[in-house]
Scaffold this active site. Sequence first.
Site, PDB file in Angstrom:
ATOM      1  N   CYS A  79      -1.202  -8.660  -8.106  1.00  0.00           N
ATOM      2  CA  CYS A  79      -2.543  -8.173  -8.409  1.00  0.00           C
ATOM      3  C   CYS A  79      -2.442  -7.072  -9.457  1.00  0.00           C
ATOM      4  CB  CYS A  79      -3.259  -7.672  -7.159  1.00  0.00           C
ATOM      5  SG  CYS A  79      -2.569  -6.150  -6.465  1.00  0.00           S
TER       6      CYS A  79
ATOM      7  N   ASP B 263      -2.180   5.265  -6.783  1.00  0.00           N
ATOM      8  CA  ASP B 263      -0.915   4.582  -7.045  1.00  0.00           C
ATOM      9  C   ASP B 263      -0.496   4.752  -8.501  1.00  0.00           C
ATOM     10  OD1 ASP B 263      -1.271   3.791  -4.447  1.00  0.00           O
ATOM     11  OD2 ASP B 263      -1.646   1.681  -4.910  1.00  0.00           O
TER      12      ASP B 263
ATOM     13  N   SER C 149      -8.590 -16.449   2.752  1.00  0.00           N
ATOM     14  CA  SER C 149      -8.110 -15.445   3.702  1.00  0.00           C
ATOM     15  C   SER C 149      -9.224 -15.016   4.649  1.00  0.00           C
ATOM     16  CB  SER C 149      -7.546 -14.230   2.960  1.00  0.00           C
ATOM     17  OG  SER C 149      -8.557 -13.542   2.252  1.00  0.00           O
TER      18      SER C 149
ATOM     19  N   HIS D 239       0.851  -1.191   0.000  1.00  0.00           N
ATOM     20  CA  HIS D 239       0.000   0.000   0.000  1.00  0.00           C
ATOM     21  C   HIS D 239       0.887   1.241   0.000  1.00  0.00           C
ATOM     22  CE1 HIS D 239      -3.863  -1.955   0.383  1.00  0.00           C
ATOM     23  NE2 HIS D 239      -3.395  -2.706   1.358  1.00  0.00           N
ATOM     24  N   HIS D 240       0.314   2.358  -0.442  1.00  0.00           N
ATOM     25  CA  HIS D 240       1.089   3.591  -0.573  1.00  0.00           C
ATOM     26  C   HIS D 240       0.305   4.807  -0.091  1.00  0.00           C
ATOM     27  CE1 HIS D 240       4.094   1.563  -3.132  1.00  0.00           C
ATOM     28  NE2 HIS D 240       3.058   0.939  -3.675  1.00  0.00           N
TER      29      HIS D 240
END
EC number: 1.14.14.3
Length: 355
Positions: free
Chosen positions: A106, A113, A227, A44-45
């Site tokens: 992904c 992003d 998950s 993540h960013h």
Amino acid sequence: MKFGNFLLTYQPPELSQTEVMKRLVNLGKASEGCGFDTVWLLEHHFTEFGLLGNPYVAAAHLLGATETLNVGTAAIVLPTAHPVRQAEDVNLLDQMSKGRFRFGICRGLYDKDFRVFGTDMDNSRALMDCWYDLMKEGFNEGYIAADNEHIKFPKIQLNPSAYTQGGAPVYVVAESASTTEWAAERGLPMILSWIINTHEKKAQLDLYNEVATEHGYDVTKIDHCLSYITSVDHDSNRAKDICRNFLGHWYDSYVNATKIFDDSDQTKGYDFNKGQWRDFVLKGHKDTNRRIDYSYEINPVGTPEECIAIIQQDIDATGIDNICCGFEANGSEEEIIASMKLFQSDVMPYLKEKQ
């Protein structure tokens, strides 16, 4: 049965970024002693939703700090970085860990992003195809060359070569039907989302199996992963209560970090995600507490017996026996590890492969 632990690196209001990074390392190390085969790291960013901008670097640290633990990415946003640079990183981790690295990929979801890294989000699907094919060529042949509308460069040697035959194992974080089909066409295992119920997981697997079979793959040998958000406590209410504050902030942070919901109508190829958000709104899940309550219905949050029942139902429906849990909603680092240990002692031994 196999078990993984995914690490969010979300920064809750009460922790500094230094504390989040320290906890990442400590939880990664603790996973090896708590019976987990793999730790998964998220990319993540620019937001507290996830502080890990470079999972390759974090994976290198955790692989060096452990002896048997596999470390994977869940997932690298493949289109936003040069494929040769990424192939070099993957092979380096594969070599230095002697095959303990897992390469999860992904297409990407966040407009921010693509904008910052200078990649056209409208081309994300085409770039995903191209980058993956080039990297696979490098993993298999040791050389890469490109001459297409997206990228051009002469034949170069990929160093180091892959340690694992054919390269580090690749996984695909898949939510939409199109990504499910993309993974199936290539025989790549999926990491299924924790936000869908058993029926939806079964439908996704049915689609995958149909497409993969058409492309000549033996679906019984593909290592998909389920998950979950996880909290185990002998007191069911306490398990739910301890997670609510963390999840509330985390969900709100996700909405704030995601541009796709309010300005993505001009972006091609993301209709599934926009439709998914509309479905959330219709179900009342835009309200954070209602969304958390629904998460508790489909994720192992509660007593060991409740956790076993939820996971076993998914195993029986899908046949997937690779279970990946995220424990960071459980409070302090000590409380998180306590929940991991209780999962190890009171849940893991009682989960069974589909008969």
